[in-house]
Design an enzyme around this catalytic site. Sequence first.
Site, PDB file in Angstrom:
ATOM      1  N   ASP A  24       5.672  10.074   7.066  1.00  0.00           N
ATOM      2  CA  ASP A  24       5.234   8.678   7.029  1.00  0.00           C
ATOM      3  C   ASP A  24       4.040   8.491   7.960  1.00  0.00           C
ATOM      4  O   ASP A  24       4.210   8.077   9.093  1.00  0.00           O
ATOM      5  CB  ASP A  24       6.397   7.770   7.439  1.00  0.00           C
TER       6      ASP A  24
ATOM      7  N   GLU B  51      -1.114   0.319   8.271  1.00  0.00           N
ATOM      8  CA  GLU B  51      -0.057  -0.085   7.342  1.00  0.00           C
ATOM      9  C   GLU B  51       1.224  -0.452   8.074  1.00  0.00           C
ATOM     10  O   GLU B  51       1.930  -1.387   7.680  1.00  0.00           O
ATOM     11  CB  GLU B  51       0.220   1.059   6.354  1.00  0.00           C
ATOM     12  N   GLU B  52       1.539   0.262   9.158  1.00  0.00           N
ATOM     13  CA  GLU B  52       2.839   0.108   9.791  1.00  0.00           C
ATOM     14  C   GLU B  52       3.051  -1.245  10.461  1.00  0.00           C
ATOM     15  O   GLU B  52       4.153  -1.783  10.434  1.00  0.00           O
ATOM     16  CB  GLU B  52       3.067   1.223  10.821  1.00  0.00           C
TER      17      GLU B  52
ATOM     18  N   ASP C 228       3.167   7.029  -0.238  1.00  0.00           N
ATOM     19  CA  ASP C 228       3.757   6.592   1.035  1.00  0.00           C
ATOM     20  C   ASP C 228       5.280   6.628   0.958  1.00  0.00           C
ATOM     21  O   ASP C 228       5.965   5.753   1.472  1.00  0.00           O
ATOM     22  CB  ASP C 228       3.273   5.184   1.394  1.00  0.00           C
TER      23      ASP C 228
ATOM     24  N   HIS D 129      10.471   6.551  10.308  1.00  0.00           N
ATOM     25  CA  HIS D 129      10.383   5.743  11.527  1.00  0.00           C
ATOM     26  C   HIS D 129      11.230   6.279  12.684  1.00  0.00           C
ATOM     27  O   HIS D 129      11.596   5.527  13.584  1.00  0.00           O
ATOM     28  CB  HIS D 129      10.792   4.286  11.248  1.00  0.00           C
TER      29      HIS D 129
END
Length: 462
Positions: free
Chosen positions: A292, A326-327, A354, A427
């Site tokens: 990610d 993006e996060e 993604d 994550h």
Amino acid sequence: MKKLTSLFAAITLFTAVSAQTTDSIQLRKIYDEALINGKSYENLRYLCKNIGPRLSGSANAEKAVDWTKQLMQSYGFDKVFLQEVMVPHWVRGEKEVGKIIANGKSINVALCALGGSVATSATGVTAEVVEVKTLDEVKLLGEAGVKGKIVFYNRPFDPTPIETGISYGTAGDQRRSGPAVAAKYGAVAVIIRSLTHAIDNYPHTGGTQYDSLGVKIPAAALSTVAANQLSQVLKTSKPGSVKFFLKQNCQMLPDIKSYNVVGELTGTEKPNEFITVGGHLDSWDMAEGAHDDGTGVMQSVEVLRIFKSLNYRPRHSVRAVMFMNEENGARGGRKYAELAAENKEKHIAAIESDEGGFTPRGFSFQTSGAIVANANADWKKLLEPYEADKLTVGGGGTDIAPLKRTVPEITLIGFRPDSQRYFDIHHTPNDVFENVNRRELELGGAAMASLVYLIDQHGIRQ
């Protein structure tokens, strides 16, 4: 007349068969190049091991911008350029501390601050814990049941969907909106169960969204092991006797300048019509951001590298975009769409990777069922030998979504690898290079290159 009709039908059939044969040969070349000479895996190794975590606004994010620009220039792409974008600059600070306090004991647990969270005081916060499964439960409890307490959101992933992204979607409101809802009723902090099927001791970070006009309270995620432990302690202890201690040191700094990184092969026939492939260059700060989304950005670069290596000159301009932020903001995707509109660029398709670098399964099309039916009719048999032929209606991706608002005619497409392991890693501190399989990763880049080739040659049949 019948003879002419029959002749026309025969010519049409011959042309279609000939095109299918040409396409089949080209796809085989794409896969051979990826599997024999693929560069995604080694490029990912460098990104993860030499640069590492790449949270927006960090020094490592800046290094990643510089390196990916140089990488694409080294491959001799026709254009490589940067798009300036202002991004949030949130920092985690010292390692977080969490403790269950019950029955005269203090138990340390694994947790991490949610992205964008505010800090506790320097001495931390200790308060009674109230466990809930939904945001609506908090609203029903109201101030009488929540004020002065720490709200513990403990709704697990639904195990029944085969596509694990569905479980992520249905559980994700706890992380995104849970802290803001709890703050409205006077909670002093929030802890949430990590968003995963896995039962382990890796806490999962991810962004939370505060009410811009409301109170902001500290928010953290517990590992699933810790969440189960806390829930069990609450069940076996006297009501009101279980407390939790949380200390975290994160802060939001002023926005900082960063960039999307764009590489392009300019179209030979329609240079002002674009096919975009991309992923996000930023990652959370707890690990290397391998799945990610290091895999997605390296696969996107690989699409263009494969074309260049095979001397395939696309009819349309094809871009690989390393989106930034993006996060925790998705500002890179919005900036790319804004500039596309300003420059009056015609984008016919965009593909986002993604969902990790796992075994390819196919693609989802954020468009009408008719287009998906046509894609299956035209391309399914070509993609079947590579097991990337599941073409369905579905989402495109966070970074390419803004293009739909500025370029309504575009078709948005999500690369869909096998989803079973992604949210075990997503994550977490476990999102490292060692958890990426080389062959799976290179197959994904080949699948993306194959679809780009088919769109470039034939367009998307409405």
